[in-house]
Design a protein around this motif. Structure first.
Motif, PDB file in Angstrom:
ATOM      1  N   ALA A  94       0.841  -1.405   0.429  1.00 59.95           N
ATOM      2  CA  ALA A  94      -0.471  -0.095   0.328  1.00 59.95           C
ATOM      3  C   ALA A  94       0.771   1.020   0.292  1.00 59.95           C
ATOM      4  O   ALA A  94       0.894   2.642  -0.708  1.00 59.95           O
ATOM      5  CB  ALA A  94      -0.997   0.144   1.312  1.00 59.95           C
ATOM      6  N   ALA A  95       1.839   1.521   0.852  1.00 60.35           N
ATOM      7  CA  ALA A  95       2.820   2.420   0.856  1.00 60.35           C
ATOM      8  C   ALA A  95       3.427   2.460  -0.152  1.00 60.35           C
ATOM      9  O   ALA A  95       3.505   3.529  -1.280  1.00 60.35           O
ATOM     10  CB  ALA A  95       4.070   2.433   1.691  1.00 60.35           C
ATOM     11  N   LYS A  96       3.831   1.415  -1.245  1.00 57.91           N
ATOM     12  CA  LYS A  96       4.857   1.401  -2.174  1.00 57.91           C
ATOM     13  C   LYS A  96       3.367   2.501  -3.287  1.00 57.91           C
ATOM     14  O   LYS A  96       3.915   3.067  -4.184  1.00 57.91           O
ATOM     15  CB  LYS A  96       4.897  -0.250  -3.215  1.00 57.91           C
ATOM     16  CG  LYS A  96       5.963   0.027  -4.211  1.00 57.91           C
ATOM     17  CD  LYS A  96       6.804  -1.277  -4.023  1.00 57.91           C
ATOM     18  CE  LYS A  96       6.044  -2.308  -3.683  1.00 57.91           C
ATOM     19  NZ  LYS A  96       6.780  -3.636  -3.949  1.00 57.91           N
ATOM     20  N   ARG A  97       2.501   1.670  -3.692  1.00 56.25           N
ATOM     21  CA  ARG A  97       1.145   2.575  -4.251  1.00 56.25           C
ATOM     22  C   ARG A  97       0.704   3.769  -4.438  1.00 56.25           C
ATOM     23  O   ARG A  97      -0.746   4.394  -4.698  1.00 56.25           O
ATOM     24  CB  ARG A  97       0.644   1.416  -4.449  1.00 56.25           C
ATOM     25  CG  ARG A  97       0.909  -0.012  -5.613  1.00 56.25           C
ATOM     26  CD  ARG A  97      -0.368  -1.161  -5.284  1.00 56.25           C
ATOM     27  NE  ARG A  97       0.044  -1.926  -5.896  1.00 56.25           N
ATOM     28  CZ  ARG A  97      -0.191  -1.741  -7.364  1.00 56.25           C
ATOM     29  NH1 ARG A  97      -1.027  -1.043  -8.477  1.00 56.25           N
ATOM     30  NH2 ARG A  97       0.270  -3.328  -8.549  1.00 56.25           N
ATOM     31  N   GLY A  98       1.078   4.849  -2.812  1.00 59.47           N
ATOM     32  CA  GLY A  98       0.423   5.580  -2.212  1.00 59.47           C
ATOM     33  C   GLY A  98      -0.647   5.371  -1.571  1.00 59.47           C
ATOM     34  O   GLY A  98      -1.876   6.662  -1.699  1.00 59.47           O
ATOM     35  N   LEU A  99      -1.321   4.282  -1.449  1.00 59.82           N
ATOM     36  CA  LEU A  99      -2.592   3.981  -0.922  1.00 59.82           C
ATOM     37  C   LEU A  99      -2.644   4.473   0.782  1.00 59.82           C
ATOM     38  O   LEU A  99      -2.022   3.556   1.464  1.00 59.82           O
ATOM     39  CB  LEU A  99      -3.055   2.427  -1.084  1.00 59.82           C
ATOM     40  CG  LEU A  99      -2.936   2.298  -2.064  1.00 59.82           C
ATOM     41  CD1 LEU A  99      -3.587   0.429  -2.402  1.00 59.82           C
ATOM     42  CD2 LEU A  99      -3.451   2.585  -2.876  1.00 59.82           C
TER      43      LEU A  99
END
Ligand code: MP5
Length: 214
Positions: A94-99
């Motif tokens: 999620a962090a990698k995708r900015g979610l």
């Protein structure tokens, strides 16, 4: 009546409710994971809601472990540790995708949480059959996407690995052990748990990619 008249082995439920099972584990969402055509928004909607589901599952499994007989503690305890690690894995993705993961449960995710709560109050063997069905659903669903498009391969490998397959077999044995000493009414409740899980699994894919239901 002999005890075999009342016999129920978890794996037979997959045959007995094959239409529900097929709907739960074959879906346009999964086909699009396999060929890479799934839109990123659909994948991310699934990722966020699945994170919320796994967080709910962790609490459910902790309660189940608390009432498990001695021979079943190891598989449930190991599963619990893996679930906690899985939450970290979701958080990293999620962090990698900015979610943002601090969001509300969508209706199907809330329905799943309500089912888990109901199973906490259900007989132990029914609750364990429900947990096995939850994990077997993902094993069957993701095995159908192998090898999967490169964009989604890490997720395909996560739920199609031999280790995950072994975990599902371990849960199946544990469910069978519980069902063996269950009453006919408890076995009916286990059957209902299986069907409820299958129906909500189907709804979960529908939720992530609206307009693409089977
Ligand atoms: C699982 C999951 C499998 N993550 N999400 C749904 C909707 N059903 C089943 O559980 P786990 O613990 O991630 O293997």
């Amino acid at each position: 009546m002999t005890s075999t008249t009342y016999g129920l082995v978890a794996a037979t439920l997959v045959e007995q409710f094959s239409a529900e099972w097929q709907a739960a584990t074959r879906h346009p969402f999964l086909e699009a994971i396999a060929d890479g055509s799934l839109p990123a928004e659909a994948f991310e909607a699934w990722l966020i809601q699945d994170y919320l589901f796994v967080a709910d599952l962790l609490g459910f499994q902790a309660h189940l472990l608390a009432r498990a007989p001695r021979p079943t503690q190891a598989v449930l305890a190991a599963g619990l540790v893996a679930l906690e690690a899985e939450l970290g894995w979701f958080e990293a993705h999620a962090a990698k995708r900015g979610l943002d993961l601090e969001v509300a449960h969508q209706p199907t995710t809330a329905r799943y949480r309500a089912l888990l709560e109901a199973l906490e109050a259900a007989p132990y063997a029914a609750a364990l059959t429900g947990l096995w069905a939850i994990e077997r659903a993902y094993l069957d669903a993701w095995l159908g996407t192998v090898p999967g498009d490169a964009a989604y391969r890490e997720f395909v490998e996560h739920w199609s690995s031999a280790g995950f397959g072994d975990y599902v077999v371990g849960l199946e044995r544990a469910a069978d052990l519980g069902l063996r000493t269950s009453t006919p009414d408890e076995r009916d409740q286990a059957r209902n748990a299986f069907v409820d899980v299958a129906r909500i699994e189907q709804g979960f894919w529908d939720m992530a990619w609206p307009g693409h239901s089977t």
